[in-house]
Design a protein around this motif. Structure first.
Motif, PDB file in Angstrom:
ATOM      1  N   VAL A   6       0.851  -1.180   0.000  1.00  0.00           N
ATOM      2  CA  VAL A   6       0.000   0.000   0.000  1.00  0.00           C
ATOM      3  C   VAL A   6       0.890   1.235   0.000  1.00  0.00           C
ATOM      4  O   VAL A   6       1.954   1.246   0.622  1.00  0.00           O
ATOM      5  CB  VAL A   6      -0.976   0.003   1.204  1.00  0.00           C
ATOM      6  N   SER A   7       0.469   2.265  -0.737  1.00  0.00           N
ATOM      7  CA  SER A   7       1.169   3.544  -0.756  1.00  0.00           C
ATOM      8  C   SER A   7       0.117   4.641  -0.854  1.00  0.00           C
ATOM      9  O   SER A   7      -1.080   4.359  -0.953  1.00  0.00           O
ATOM     10  CB  SER A   7       2.159   3.616  -1.923  1.00  0.00           C
ATOM     11  N   ALA A   8       0.566   5.883  -0.827  1.00  0.00           N
ATOM     12  CA  ALA A   8      -0.359   7.015  -0.886  1.00  0.00           C
ATOM     13  C   ALA A   8       0.200   8.088  -1.801  1.00  0.00           C
ATOM     14  O   ALA A   8       1.414   8.278  -1.893  1.00  0.00           O
ATOM     15  CB  ALA A   8      -0.588   7.581   0.511  1.00  0.00           C
ATOM     16  N   THR A   9      -0.697   8.791  -2.464  1.00  0.00           N
ATOM     17  CA  THR A   9      -0.304   9.916  -3.305  1.00  0.00           C
ATOM     18  C   THR A   9       0.108  11.083  -2.416  1.00  0.00           C
ATOM     19  O   THR A   9      -0.177  11.097  -1.204  1.00  0.00           O
ATOM     20  CB  THR A   9      -1.464  10.361  -4.208  1.00  0.00           C
ATOM     21  N   THR A  78      -2.753  -6.917  -6.334  1.00  0.00           N
ATOM     22  CA  THR A  78      -2.650  -5.496  -6.669  1.00  0.00           C
ATOM     23  C   THR A  78      -1.993  -4.699  -5.547  1.00  0.00           C
ATOM     24  O   THR A  78      -2.171  -4.986  -4.364  1.00  0.00           O
ATOM     25  CB  THR A  78      -4.042  -4.879  -6.932  1.00  0.00           C
ATOM     26  N   HIS A  79      -1.246  -3.705  -5.968  1.00  0.00           N
ATOM     27  CA  HIS A  79      -0.686  -2.726  -5.044  1.00  0.00           C
ATOM     28  C   HIS A  79      -1.745  -1.638  -4.878  1.00  0.00           C
ATOM     29  O   HIS A  79      -2.250  -1.104  -5.861  1.00  0.00           O
ATOM     30  CB  HIS A  79       0.595  -2.127  -5.624  1.00  0.00           C
ATOM     31  N   LEU A  80      -2.108  -1.332  -3.631  1.00  0.00           N
ATOM     32  CA  LEU A  80      -3.124  -0.310  -3.366  1.00  0.00           C
ATOM     33  C   LEU A  80      -2.477   1.061  -3.281  1.00  0.00           C
ATOM     34  O   LEU A  80      -1.448   1.230  -2.628  1.00  0.00           O
ATOM     35  CB  LEU A  80      -3.854  -0.608  -2.056  1.00  0.00           C
ATOM     36  N   ILE A  81      -3.096   2.020  -3.943  1.00  0.00           N
ATOM     37  CA  ILE A  81      -2.614   3.407  -3.943  1.00  0.00           C
ATOM     38  C   ILE A  81      -3.749   4.272  -3.402  1.00  0.00           C
ATOM     39  O   ILE A  81      -4.795   4.398  -4.051  1.00  0.00           O
ATOM     40  CB  ILE A  81      -2.224   3.859  -5.358  1.00  0.00           C
ATOM     41  N   ILE A  82      -3.545   4.838  -2.235  1.00  0.00           N
ATOM     42  CA  ILE A  82      -4.583   5.651  -1.609  1.00  0.00           C
ATOM     43  C   ILE A  82      -4.446   7.081  -2.107  1.00  0.00           C
ATOM     44  O   ILE A  82      -3.381   7.684  -2.024  1.00  0.00           O
ATOM     45  CB  ILE A  82      -4.491   5.576  -0.070  1.00  0.00           C
ATOM     46  N   GLY A  99     -14.674  17.865   2.816  1.00  0.00           N
ATOM     47  CA  GLY A  99     -15.220  17.950   1.463  1.00  0.00           C
ATOM     48  C   GLY A  99     -14.484  17.098   0.444  1.00  0.00           C
ATOM     49  O   GLY A  99     -14.655  17.257  -0.758  1.00  0.00           O
ATOM     50  N   VAL A 100     -13.648  16.196   0.941  1.00  0.00           N
ATOM     51  CA  VAL A 100     -12.908  15.265   0.097  1.00  0.00           C
ATOM     52  C   VAL A 100     -13.046  13.873   0.686  1.00  0.00           C
ATOM     53  O   VAL A 100     -13.522  13.715   1.805  1.00  0.00           O
ATOM     54  CB  VAL A 100     -11.409  15.639  -0.009  1.00  0.00           C
ATOM     55  N   ARG A 101     -12.612  12.895  -0.094  1.00  0.00           N
ATOM     56  CA  ARG A 101     -12.648  11.525   0.426  1.00  0.00           C
ATOM     57  C   ARG A 101     -11.438  10.764  -0.063  1.00  0.00           C
ATOM     58  O   ARG A 101     -10.887  11.054  -1.127  1.00  0.00           O
ATOM     59  CB  ARG A 101     -13.928  10.819   0.006  1.00  0.00           C
ATOM     60  N   PHE A 102     -11.013   9.814   0.756  1.00  0.00           N
ATOM     61  CA  PHE A 102      -9.951   8.917   0.332  1.00  0.00           C
ATOM     62  C   PHE A 102     -10.533   7.938  -0.686  1.00  0.00           C
ATOM     63  O   PHE A 102     -11.703   7.557  -0.609  1.00  0.00           O
ATOM     64  CB  PHE A 102      -9.369   8.152   1.525  1.00  0.00           C
ATOM     65  N   LEU A 103      -9.711   7.533  -1.631  1.00  0.00           N
ATOM     66  CA  LEU A 103     -10.120   6.627  -2.697  1.00  0.00           C
ATOM     67  C   LEU A 103      -8.987   5.632  -2.927  1.00  0.00           C
ATOM     68  O   LEU A 103      -7.813   6.021  -2.943  1.00  0.00           O
ATOM     69  CB  LEU A 103     -10.378   7.414  -3.984  1.00  0.00           C
ATOM     70  N   THR A 104      -9.342   4.379  -3.109  1.00  0.00           N
ATOM     71  CA  THR A 104      -8.338   3.354  -3.391  1.00  0.00           C
ATOM     72  C   THR A 104      -8.226   3.137  -4.894  1.00  0.00           C
ATOM     73  O   THR A 104      -9.202   2.828  -5.559  1.00  0.00           O
ATOM     74  CB  THR A 104      -8.694   2.025  -2.707  1.00  0.00           C
ATOM     75  N   ARG A 105      -7.020   3.337  -5.383  1.00  0.00           N
ATOM     76  CA  ARG A 105      -6.690   2.978  -6.759  1.00  0.00           C
ATOM     77  C   ARG A 105      -5.778   1.749  -6.652  1.00  0.00           C
ATOM     78  O   ARG A 105      -5.263   1.455  -5.573  1.00  0.00           O
ATOM     79  CB  ARG A 105      -5.963   4.126  -7.454  1.00  0.00           C
TER      80      ARG A 105
END
Length: 123
Positions: A6-9, A78-82, A99-105
């Motif tokens: 897992v990683s994050a933008t 799959t590698h998850l990209i938050i 006003g935003v949300r986390f999303l898994t790519r």
């Protein structure tokens, strides 16, 4: 370099930093449906009870990221990209008022990455 699950933008990491300032230490759990669909849910550390049916895939922004074992069986290739997108997300997740949300790519692992995960006993 070790393969991560897992990683994050940069946008997600910036939001995690902002939420940590407000709420303290955080944790994530990838929702598997029910009320909030399948989305990464952000909680104050310890606010969500993880159990034997959950596994920790790693950390993003210093916050542990969990997923249920049955759901992991579907996503393990799959590698998850938050990431973060505009809009309302899970009503129980801490980013809601922003006003935003986390999303898994996600992306499929390359053959060499998959071999490393298998060798390390992570899948």
């Amino acid at each position: 370099m070790a393969v991560t699950q897992v990683s994050a933008t940069d946008a997600a990491l910036a939001l995690i930093t902002k939420l940590k300032t407000r709420y303290g230490e955080l944790m994530f759990h990838q929702s598997g449906g029910c009320c909030d669909g399948s989305s990464p849910m952000c909680f104050q550390k310890g606010e969500f009870q993880v159990g034997d049916s959950d596994i920790c895939l790693g950390e993003i922004g210093g916050a542990e990221f969990y997923m249920s074992k049955p759901q992991f069986e579907y996503w393990k290739h799959t590698h998850l990209i938050i990431d973060v997108v505009e809009g309302r997300g899970g009503m129980f997740s801490l980013e809601g008022p922003e006003g935003v949300r986390f999303l898994t790519r996600s992306r499929l692992y390359a053959d060499d990455e998959w071999a490393e995960l298998v060798s390390a006993g992570k899948v």
